[in-house]
Design a protein around this motif. Structure first.
Motif, PDB file in Angstrom:
ATOM      1  N   ILE A  26       0.866  -1.176   0.000  1.00  9.47           N
ATOM      2  CA  ILE A  26       0.000   0.000   0.000  1.00  9.47           C
ATOM      3  C   ILE A  26       0.903   1.226   0.000  1.00  9.47           C
ATOM      4  N   GLU A  27       0.581   2.175  -0.836  1.00  8.21           N
ATOM      5  CA  GLU A  27       1.353   3.416  -0.876  1.00  8.21           C
ATOM      6  C   GLU A  27       0.643   4.450  -0.030  1.00  8.21           C
ATOM      7  N   CYS A  28       1.369   4.995   0.925  1.00 10.89           N
ATOM      8  CA  CYS A  28       0.790   6.038   1.761  1.00 10.89           C
ATOM      9  C   CYS A  28       1.916   6.941   2.258  1.00 10.89           C
ATOM     10  N   GLY A  29       1.561   8.088   2.740  1.00 10.83           N
ATOM     11  CA  GLY A  29       2.536   9.043   3.235  1.00 10.83           C
ATOM     12  C   GLY A  29       3.154   8.589   4.546  1.00 10.83           C
ATOM     13  N   PHE A  30       4.022   9.415   5.068  1.00  8.22           N
ATOM     14  CA  PHE A  30       4.702   9.086   6.316  1.00  8.22           C
ATOM     15  C   PHE A  30       3.759   9.106   7.509  1.00  8.22           C
ATOM     16  N   SER A  31       2.668   9.819   7.387  1.00 10.62           N
ATOM     17  CA  SER A  31       1.686   9.884   8.458  1.00 10.62           C
ATOM     18  C   SER A  31       0.300   9.687   7.842  1.00 10.62           C
ATOM     19  N   PRO A  32      -0.012   8.441   7.464  1.00  6.69           N
ATOM     20  CA  PRO A  32      -1.280   8.211   6.767  1.00  6.69           C
ATOM     21  C   PRO A  32      -2.485   8.399   7.677  1.00  6.69           C
ATOM     22  N   SER A  33      -3.593   8.705   7.063  1.00  5.91           N
ATOM     23  CA  SER A  33      -4.848   8.811   7.799  1.00  5.91           C
ATOM     24  C   SER A  33      -5.215   7.438   8.354  1.00  5.91           C
ATOM     25  N   LEU A  34      -5.787   7.414   9.535  1.00  4.17           N
ATOM     26  CA  LEU A  34      -6.261   6.163  10.115  1.00  4.17           C
ATOM     27  C   LEU A  34      -7.311   5.512   9.218  1.00  4.17           C
ATOM     28  N   LYS A  35      -8.022   6.325   8.449  1.00  2.00           N
ATOM     29  CA  LYS A  35      -9.058   5.803   7.559  1.00  2.00           C
ATOM     30  C   LYS A  35      -8.474   4.880   6.495  1.00  2.00           C
ATOM     31  N   THR A  36      -7.203   5.079   6.150  1.00  2.00           N
ATOM     32  CA  THR A  36      -6.554   4.215   5.173  1.00  2.00           C
ATOM     33  C   THR A  36      -6.628   2.757   5.603  1.00  2.00           C
ATOM     34  N   PHE A  37      -6.426   2.503   6.893  1.00  2.65           N
ATOM     35  CA  PHE A  37      -6.365   1.140   7.397  1.00  2.65           C
ATOM     36  C   PHE A  37      -7.621   0.700   8.138  1.00  2.65           C
ATOM     37  N   PHE A  38      -8.352   1.640   8.714  1.00  2.01           N
ATOM     38  CA  PHE A  38      -9.474   1.285   9.577  1.00  2.01           C
ATOM     39  C   PHE A  38     -10.807   1.876   9.144  1.00  2.01           C
ATOM     40  N   GLY A  39     -10.789   2.792   8.186  1.00  3.68           N
ATOM     41  CA  GLY A  39     -12.017   3.440   7.751  1.00  3.68           C
ATOM     42  C   GLY A  39     -12.833   2.562   6.810  1.00  3.68           C
ATOM     43  N   GLU A  40     -13.996   3.044   6.473  1.00  4.65           N
ATOM     44  CA  GLU A  40     -14.895   2.314   5.572  1.00  4.65           C
ATOM     45  C   GLU A  40     -14.206   2.072   4.236  1.00  4.65           C
ATOM     46  N   GLY A  41     -14.325   0.847   3.729  1.00  3.94           N
ATOM     47  CA  GLY A  41     -13.741   0.512   2.432  1.00  3.94           C
ATOM     48  C   GLY A  41     -12.256   0.229   2.474  1.00  3.94           C
ATOM     49  N   ASN A  42     -11.687  -0.001   3.662  1.00  2.00           N
ATOM     50  CA  ASN A  42     -10.250  -0.269   3.750  1.00  2.00           C
ATOM     51  C   ASN A  42      -9.903  -1.584   3.071  1.00  2.00           C
TER      52      ASN A  42
END
Length: 109
Positions: A26-42
């Motif tokens: 998964i490509e994400c920034g150094f401080s990804p949003s929690l939604k990336t991993f735990f939000g709807e549609g993760n």
């Protein structure tokens, strides 16, 4: 059964979440949003009501102590349920400032 997918099938499989276990990145920034991993549609289709509540509390406070406590609660749930198993994190650049660091003692050993 382990399957290697071509690019088109891979993207369709991800979009439809048509897998039991997936080895992917998964490509994400150094401080990804929690939604990336735990939000709807993760990616993992992971859902936990307690995590959703904690994420809402984090989004609606600026109190440093409350944030610290909520992030620790989130981390404890993550360790217990392990919806993702991180193999490594590839980083090219790390920006570091001592004032951004808060002492944290890991609970996993």
């Amino acid at each position: 059964m382990v399957k290697q997918l071509n690019n088109e099938t891979y993207h369709i499989t991800l979009q439809n979440k048509n897998f039991d276990v997936i080895l992917t990145g998964i490509e994400c920034g150094f401080s990804p949003s929690l939604k990336t991993f735990f939000g709807e549609g993760n990616l993992a289709n992971y859902s936990n009501e307690q995590i959703t509540t904690i994420m809402n509390q984090i989004a609606n406070t600026s109190d440093e102590n409350a944030l610290y406590e909520n992030y620790n609660k989130l981390y404890d749930i993550y360790l217990e349920e392990a919806p993702y198993i991180g193999l490594y994190r590839d980083t090219d650049v790390v920006i570091y400032n001592q004032s951004l660091v808060r002492k944290y003692q890991s609970k996993c050993i």
